[in-house]
Structures are given as C-alpha cells and as structure tokens.
Design a protein around this motif. Structure first.
Motif: not given
Lengths: 69, 157
Positions: B27, B47, B99-100, B102, B121, B125, B128-130
């Motif tokens: 990730l 992740f 993770p933020d 997801i 990933c 994703d 999205r996480s960042k």
C-alpha cells in the motif's frame, strides 16, 4: 478524478515503464533517518486516529506527517 | 539503521508471506512504486488483513524474514493493532491493519493486482487511502499520483 496533464510527468511514467521493476526499486527506496519516527525500534497504535494524533503532536511538522504545517 | 529496501526484499516478503499464508497488500507509495510510479520512499507499507489467524501467520513470516521480534512486540502484532511500525529488522516496515479510506481487506484484495508475485493494492485504493489520510505530504503528492493513475488505467504502458 482530477487529472494533471503535465507532459513532464507523463514522460516520467513512460520512462519508468521502460525499466524493469528490479531497477526501478533500486532507485525508488532511499534511506535517511527520519527524526522521531526512526528513534524507536517499534511502535504500535490501537487506531489510525491515535497514530495521526501522535504524529501531529510529536513528529516535526516539516516532515509532512500532520494535517497542517 | 536498517538497510535500504530492495527488490530482493520485496521478493522475500512475497515468498515468506506466501509460505505462511499471510494476506497482505503493498500500500502507500511503496505500492504505487511497484505499480510503476516513479518516485522515492523509505519504507514498505503493508496492508494486512485484520484477523487472529493472519496476525499469527504474519508473526511467523516476520521471524522467517529475520525480524527479531520480542515477545511483547509479537503480542502487539497478534493483537492486530491498527498501525505497527517496525524499525529494528532487516528493513523498515509499516504494518497497517486498518488503512484510512479502505473499508475492508476483502474489497481491496478483490481489486488488487499481482506484480511479479507481489500483491499490490489497486491504484484507486492507494489514492483513496492517501486522500483519507489527508496529511501534508499526501496532499503534496496527490496531483502527480492522480496523473499516474489516469495514465496507468488509460493503458499507459
């Protein structure tokens, strides 16, 4: 999603795609000591929010781990 | 200070985690780099599925990789805490169990790709996480990473 049409970036992506993964990784991972973050051998946090709060309270802001500078 | 992360170590992670049945995905920026994103980073972000069985498999795999985990630290990983940072092994490693941005490992795993045997990933994703983490360094990197996403999914290579 937003798109940055920067030609320079596209050229960088295309150049990277021409190199094998082994070579790309050789130059992608760098090693420098990050203050505070690298000072302890192990840390764990029950929640991501707890980790974010710890970063904002302890990590120098210029490293960019906080939500504000 | 641990050694710089290299291709060989990414291979070793894939092999050790595969042997132990660890459910994981690269990730963060390290994941993006495996997808072809040209940039630099310092550590590998993994992740890992948040489940007791996966925690146990992960502890065994980390021992196989040469991480000299103490009993206390093994227990922290077995507890699947949301974020674990290891700085005393053969390379620096961040384990992210939640993770933020997801929702579940299952969903991310369905979208994930395999790059030379390594589970990574999907670029969406990673984005999205960042976006959800919303740190200064994430905001700075997002425009170029979004551009890479569009290039990659547009058949860039």
């Amino acid at each position: 999603m937003d798109t940055d049409p920067s030609r320079e970036w596209i050229e960088e992506f295309e150049a990277a795609a021409r190199r094998p993964l082994r070579e790309r990784l050789k130059y992608a991972f760098i090693r420098t000591r990050k203050p505070v973050i690298d000072d302890e051998p192990f840390r764990s946090f029950d929640t991501m929010e707890e980790y974010r709060r710890w970063c904002e309270a302890n990590v120098p802001s210029w490293l960019g781990y906080g939500r504000t500078l | 200070m641990a050694a710089r992360f290299e291709y060989r170590q990414a291979e070793e992670i894939a092999a050790a985690f595969g042997r132990r049945g660890v459910r994981y995905l690269f990730l963060g920026k390290s994941g993006a780099i495996l997808l072809g994103y040209p940039d630099t980073t310092q550590d590998a972000d993994l992740f890992v599925e948040k489940s007791p069985g996966n925690g146990a498999a992960l502890v065994a795999a980390l021992a196989d990789l040469g991480f000299p985990l103490t009993e206390v630290h093994r227990r922290e990983i077995l507890a699947c805490k949301d974020f674990v940072q290891i700085r005393y092994g053969p390379f620096d490693l961040d384990l992210v169990f939640a993770p933020d941005g997801i929702e579940t490992f299952e969903e991310a795993d369905r979208r994930a790709v395999t790059v030379e045997g390594m589970r990574v990933c999907h670029i969406d994703d990673i984005l999205r996480s960042k976006e959800a983490a919303n740190r200064v360094k994430d905001r700075e990197s997002l425009p170029r990473l979004r551009s890479f996403r569009d290039w990659l999914l547009g058949g860039g290579k």
